[in-house]
Design an enzyme around this catalytic site. Structure first.
Site, PDB file in Angstrom:
ATOM      1  N   GLN A  11       0.723  -1.192  -0.082  1.00 52.83           N
ATOM      2  CA  GLN A  11       0.024  -0.053  -0.156  1.00 52.83           C
ATOM      3  C   GLN A  11       0.840   1.199   0.095  1.00 52.83           C
ATOM      4  O   GLN A  11       1.911   1.184   0.686  1.00 52.83           O
ATOM      5  CB  GLN A  11      -0.986  -0.087   1.357  1.00 52.83           C
ATOM      6  CG  GLN A  11      -2.264   0.923   1.028  1.00 52.83           C
ATOM      7  CD  GLN A  11      -3.398   0.138   1.694  1.00 52.83           C
ATOM      8  OE1 GLN A  11      -3.633  -1.093   1.781  1.00 52.83           O
ATOM      9  NE2 GLN A  11      -4.052   0.986   2.436  1.00 52.83           N
ATOM     10  N   SER A  96       3.991  -6.070   2.865  1.00 52.37           N
ATOM     11  CA  SER A  96       2.545  -6.161   3.668  1.00 52.37           C
ATOM     12  C   SER A  96       1.746  -6.886   2.519  1.00 52.37           C
ATOM     13  O   SER A  96       1.860  -8.089   2.525  1.00 52.37           O
ATOM     14  CB  SER A  96       2.136  -4.569   3.845  1.00 52.37           C
ATOM     15  OG  SER A  96       1.008  -4.960   4.597  1.00 52.37           O
ATOM     16  N   LEU A  97       0.675  -6.213   2.009  1.00 49.39           N
ATOM     17  CA  LEU A  97      -0.183  -7.143   1.163  1.00 49.39           C
ATOM     18  C   LEU A  97       0.577  -7.609  -0.156  1.00 49.39           C
ATOM     19  O   LEU A  97       0.048  -8.529  -0.758  1.00 49.39           O
ATOM     20  CB  LEU A  97      -1.249  -6.025   0.482  1.00 49.39           C
ATOM     21  CG  LEU A  97      -0.821  -5.211  -0.803  1.00 49.39           C
ATOM     22  CD1 LEU A  97      -0.847  -5.872  -2.105  1.00 49.39           C
ATOM     23  CD2 LEU A  97      -1.564  -3.895  -0.492  1.00 49.39           C
ATOM     24  N   ARG A 121      -9.021  -9.367   3.649  1.00 50.07           N
ATOM     25  CA  ARG A 121      -8.231  -8.585   4.627  1.00 50.07           C
ATOM     26  C   ARG A 121      -8.330  -7.051   4.655  1.00 50.07           C
ATOM     27  O   ARG A 121      -8.167  -6.430   5.718  1.00 50.07           O
ATOM     28  CB  ARG A 121      -6.676  -8.864   3.825  1.00 50.07           C
ATOM     29  CG  ARG A 121      -5.759  -8.326   4.579  1.00 50.07           C
ATOM     30  CD  ARG A 121      -4.250  -8.779   4.196  1.00 50.07           C
ATOM     31  NE  ARG A 121      -2.859  -8.419   4.628  1.00 50.07           N
ATOM     32  CZ  ARG A 121      -2.247  -7.243   4.695  1.00 50.07           C
ATOM     33  NH1 ARG A 121      -2.431  -6.145   3.723  1.00 50.07           N
ATOM     34  NH2 ARG A 121      -1.115  -7.089   5.155  1.00 50.07           N
ATOM     35  N   HIS A 214      -0.512  -2.757  10.912  1.00 47.61           N
ATOM     36  CA  HIS A 214       0.543  -3.408  11.339  1.00 47.61           C
ATOM     37  C   HIS A 214       0.931  -2.920  12.806  1.00 47.61           C
ATOM     38  O   HIS A 214       2.065  -2.444  13.274  1.00 47.61           O
ATOM     39  CB  HIS A 214       1.797  -3.234  10.552  1.00 47.61           C
ATOM     40  CG  HIS A 214       1.716  -3.680   9.238  1.00 47.61           C
ATOM     41  ND1 HIS A 214       1.596  -5.082   9.109  1.00 47.61           N
ATOM     42  CD2 HIS A 214       1.315  -3.075   8.235  1.00 47.61           C
ATOM     43  CE1 HIS A 214       1.452  -5.399   7.777  1.00 47.61           C
ATOM     44  NE2 HIS A 214       1.303  -4.189   6.998  1.00 47.61           N
ATOM     45  N   GLN A 263       1.350 -11.201  10.456  1.00 48.09           N
ATOM     46  CA  GLN A 263       1.642 -10.123   9.525  1.00 48.09           C
ATOM     47  C   GLN A 263       0.493  -8.893   9.907  1.00 48.09           C
ATOM     48  O   GLN A 263       1.239  -7.623   9.727  1.00 48.09           O
ATOM     49  CB  GLN A 263       1.773 -10.491   8.004  1.00 48.09           C
ATOM     50  CG  GLN A 263       2.320  -9.176   7.376  1.00 48.09           C
ATOM     51  CD  GLN A 263       1.337  -9.363   5.900  1.00 48.09           C
ATOM     52  OE1 GLN A 263       0.210  -9.289   6.171  1.00 48.09           O
ATOM     53  NE2 GLN A 263       1.994  -9.555   4.793  1.00 48.09           N
TER      54      GLN A 263
END
Length: 323
Positions: A11, A96-97, A121, A214, A263
């Protein structure tokens, strides 16, 4: 021969019109966008190509959209150059993603499955914290330990006549190159920015995000992803993943499932991940997807390694000459 790592953005790399030129130039890219649209039951590709940007930046849209662009680029390379990721790369990794994109590239998920997981998610992360109650900030010109010290100081909420109490504020991303992102309660983020400036941090700024990703405030989203991933078949990846939360190799499906859950609330250890990849012999990083954020970070973390981005038709054509 170069030792490659294929890396996949997260992102912050989205932009209005993302994927549009790919779709116009390459039939394999159009196939991926159609697969994502079908999986989600809506025209996400129309939103990607035409906006509005306000809707594209909603995390439930941004996450599958960025994955779609990454896998569209990969599909073009597979069809046009016969790229076999497992044969050409030593490892994959994603921010991340982007970890879902990396796992799809390694064969653990198909495009449709990754799109559905990322939609869930994104929705779960958005719903985990009420609007306005959490945020994130970037600290530039600092390192991990100093950022942790700033978080510890900023966590303390002092109110006259009342005992001190602690608010959540944690390191979200250790991106390397002096860039650390912090995440937590809105008030704690504001205090951290002030403390960082007092301590001479080069730059401390709030990020335009819709939720505090996060950090432990995302625990409800982690629970949602534990359920979603528990219902999902994960194939063994054809090459190792360097996982965000451990900065180490992962190959077993059950371990990968656990790492993807962790995560959601854990720190993205990107600096250590790049260092781990170079320790494994990687000397060439290829970022597949929108933007060049990860390529820039890799240059700062591993200045001796080659870096290349492939997200536009022109960049893909250049990469095709090397593969």
């Amino acid at each position: 021969m170069p030792v490659y790592a294929f890396i996949f953005p997260g992102q912050g790399s989205q932009f209005a019109g993302m994927g549009r030129d790919l779709a116009a130039a390459f039939a394999p890219a159009r196939e991926v966008f159609e697969e994502v649209d079908d999986a989600l039951g809506e025209r996400l590709s129309k939103l990607m190509f035409a906006g509005p940007i306000e809707d594209l930046t909603l995390t439930q849209n941004t996450q599958p959209a960025l994955m779609a662009v990454s896998l569209a680029v990969l599909r073009v390379l597979q069809r046009e150059a016969g790229l076999d990721v497992a044969a050409r790369a030593a490892v994959v990794a994603g921010h991340s993603l982007g970890e879902y994109s990396a796992l799809a590239a390694a064969g653990s998920f198909d495009v449709a499955g990754a799109a559905r997981l990322l939609r869930r998610r994104g929705l779960a992360m958005q719903r985990a914290v009420p609007a306005g109650e959490g945020g994130m900030a970037a600290l530039l010109g600092t390192e991990l330990e100093q950022a942790r010290e700033i978080c510890a100081a900023a966590a303390v909420l002092q109110a006259e006549g009342q005992p001190d109490r602690l608010e959540v504020i944690e390191v979200a991303n250790d991106n390397g190159g002096g860039q650390v992102v912090i995440s937590g309660a809105t008030g704690a983020i504001a205090r951290a920015i002030e403390i960082a400036r007092e301590r001479g941090i080069r730059r401390a700024m709030p990020l335009p995000v819709s939720a505090p990703f996060h950090c432990s405030l995302m625990a409800p989203a982690a629970d949602a992803m534990r359920e979603a991933l528990g219902e999902t078949s994960i194939a063994p990846p054809r090459l190792p993943l360097i996982a965000n939360v451990t900065a180490a190799k992962a190959t077993a499906p059950d371990a990968i499932r656990d790492l993807l859950v962790r995560q959601v609330t854990g720190t993205v250890r990107w600096r250590e991940s790049v260092q781990a990849m170079t320790a494994l012999g990687v000397d060439s990083f290829v970022e597949l997807g929108a933007g060049k954020v990860l390529s820039g970070l890799c240059k700062r973390i591993a200045p001796d390694a080659a870096t290349r981005s492939a997200g536009t038709p022109e960049e893909i054509e250049e990469l095709l000459k090397l593969l």
